[in-house]
Structures are given as structure tokens and as C-alpha cells.
Design a protein around this motif. Structure first.
Motif, PDB file in Angstrom:
ATOM      1  N   HIS A  70      40.761  36.024  61.721  1.00  0.00           N
ATOM      2  CA  HIS A  70      39.761  34.877  61.270  1.00  0.00           C
ATOM      3  C   HIS A  70      39.756  33.585  61.978  1.00  0.00           C
ATOM      4  O   HIS A  70      38.820  32.853  62.419  1.00  0.00           O
ATOM      5  N   PHE A 123      37.097  32.689  54.777  1.00  0.00           N
ATOM      6  CA  PHE A 123      37.409  33.839  54.808  1.00  0.00           C
ATOM      7  C   PHE A 123      36.254  34.724  54.348  1.00  0.00           C
ATOM      8  O   PHE A 123      35.558  34.370  52.503  1.00  0.00           O
ATOM      9  N   SER A 124      35.685  35.538  54.306  1.00  0.00           N
ATOM     10  CA  SER A 124      35.167  37.074  54.372  1.00  0.00           C
ATOM     11  C   SER A 124      34.591  37.444  52.814  1.00  0.00           C
ATOM     12  O   SER A 124      36.552  36.887  52.543  1.00  0.00           O
ATOM     13  N   LEU A 152      43.035  40.484  51.343  1.00  0.00           N
ATOM     14  CA  LEU A 152      44.270  39.414  51.399  1.00  0.00           C
ATOM     15  C   LEU A 152      44.527  39.327  50.003  1.00  0.00           C
ATOM     16  O   LEU A 152      46.336  39.839  49.731  1.00  0.00           O
ATOM     17  N   ALA A 209      44.479  36.555  59.603  1.00  0.00           N
ATOM     18  CA  ALA A 209      44.629  35.394  59.571  1.00  0.00           C
ATOM     19  C   ALA A 209      44.267  35.058  60.867  1.00  0.00           C
ATOM     20  O   ALA A 209      43.258  34.363  61.029  1.00  0.00           O
ATOM     21  N   ALA A 255      41.091  30.990  49.403  1.00  0.00           N
ATOM     22  CA  ALA A 255      40.928  31.605  50.471  1.00  0.00           C
ATOM     23  C   ALA A 255      39.267  31.814  51.023  1.00  0.00           C
ATOM     24  O   ALA A 255      38.703  31.097  52.376  1.00  0.00           O
ATOM     25  N   ARG A 256      38.136  31.228  50.495  1.00  0.00           N
ATOM     26  CA  ARG A 256      37.215  31.133  50.671  1.00  0.00           C
ATOM     27  C   ARG A 256      37.100  29.495  50.605  1.00  0.00           C
ATOM     28  O   ARG A 256      35.792  29.297  52.407  1.00  0.00           O
ATOM     29  N   GLU A 310      37.397  39.947  53.593  1.00  0.00           N
ATOM     30  CA  GLU A 310      38.244  39.553  53.992  1.00  0.00           C
ATOM     31  C   GLU A 310      39.102  38.919  52.655  1.00  0.00           C
ATOM     32  O   GLU A 310      40.419  39.042  52.287  1.00  0.00           O
ATOM     33  N   THR A 311      38.727  38.224  51.560  1.00  0.00           N
ATOM     34  CA  THR A 311      39.701  37.705  50.555  1.00  0.00           C
ATOM     35  C   THR A 311      39.822  39.250  49.909  1.00  0.00           C
ATOM     36  O   THR A 311      41.009  39.024  49.892  1.00  0.00           O
TER      37      THR A 311
END
Length: 147
Positions: free
Chosen positions: A87, A58-59, A66, A84, A53-54, A62-63
Motif C-alpha cells: 500500500h 486501503f481499498s 486486513l 502495508a 483502514a479506509r 485490502e480492508t
């Protein structure tokens, strides 16, 4: 497995694993009798998830969202898709900003003679001066800034 093994298996550095635990992104590892961190296969899978994710930009927030969606087996995939797509919009905005920066720097570099002269449009722009200081005089004579 210990933190070094979990790091190797997940691709996340030991320092980042400790940080993710500290901020609550992942649950703290179990501890052995000698107080060493212990990671099971599920923990390593979560670390891989976070790493991926990173890597997609994704911040941390956000991670975390998720991860919560991943854990919720009753989730609607529409929530994941919306996150998504949000993003993607953010990435598009950043790409446009970076393209504008690139275009500006390219233009400034083209205008710079790159020789022994001290005048430099790149530095002038960074300073906030116009590219041509004689523009007002040219305009007074009927010329334009591109003359």
C-alpha cells in the motif's frame, strides 16, 4: 445498540454500515424482535477497524484482507507488513503522479498572463495544442521554443 448508536460509536455513517453489510465486508447485524439492526461491541470494533483502514487509503479489498488477517490469531505478521508495504508503494506512486500534475499545472499557470487576452496556455494544453503555436516558425529561424 441500534445503527445510529453504532454509527456514533464507530465514526462510520449508517449508510456506510448498511453498504459494508451489503457487500459482505462486515457480517449483517443481528435483528431485534421488531426487525431493527442490533450491534454489539465487537461489531463496533470491526467498524472502527474498517473506518481506520479506509482513512489510511486501503481499498475495500485490502480492508477485507486486513480484517481476515486481524481475525486470524495464527497469522504471521509478515503478511500484514507485506500488505502495508504494498500500500505504501501504491501511495508513493499516487504521490508522484499528483506531484507531476501539480508541477504541470503550476508551469501552465506561470505561462498564463491572466489578463484580458483570450490566449491561455492552460486551455491550450487541455485542448492538446502546444504551448506556443509559433514554435515551428522560430525553429525554422534557428530559435528555440524558449525564445
Amino acid at each position: 445498540m441500534n445503527i445510529g448508536e453504532a454509527s456514533s460509536a464507530s465514526g462510520v455513517s449508517a449508510k456506510m454500515i448498511r453498504y459494508y453489510e451489503e457487500i459482505g465486508l462486515i457480517a449483517p447485524a443481528g435483528r431485534t424482535a421488531s426487525n431493527y439492526r442490533f450491534y454489539d461491541a465487537d461489531s463496533v470494533n470491526r467498524l472502527r477497524f474498517v473506518r481506520r483502514a479506509r482513512s489510511l487509503g486501503f481499498s475495500l479489498e485490502e480492508t477485507e484482507r486486513l480484517l481476515k488477517l486481524w481475525d486470524d490469531k495464527a497469522r504471521a505478521s509478515a503478511e500484514v507488513k507485506a500488505l502495508a508495504l504494498d500500500h505504501v508503494e501504491e501511495l508513493d506512486r499516487k504521490i508522484a503522479e499528483m506531484q507531476a500534475m501539480r508541477d504541470t499545472l503550476s508551469h501552465l499557470a506561470e505561462r498564463c498572463h491572466g489578463d484580458d487576452r483570450p490566449n491561455c496556455p492552460i486551455l491550450a494544453d487541455l485542448e492538446g495544442r502546444p504551448l506556443r503555436q509559433k514554435t515551428a516558425a522560430k525553429e525554422a529561424r534557428g530559435g528555440c521554443c524558449g525564445d
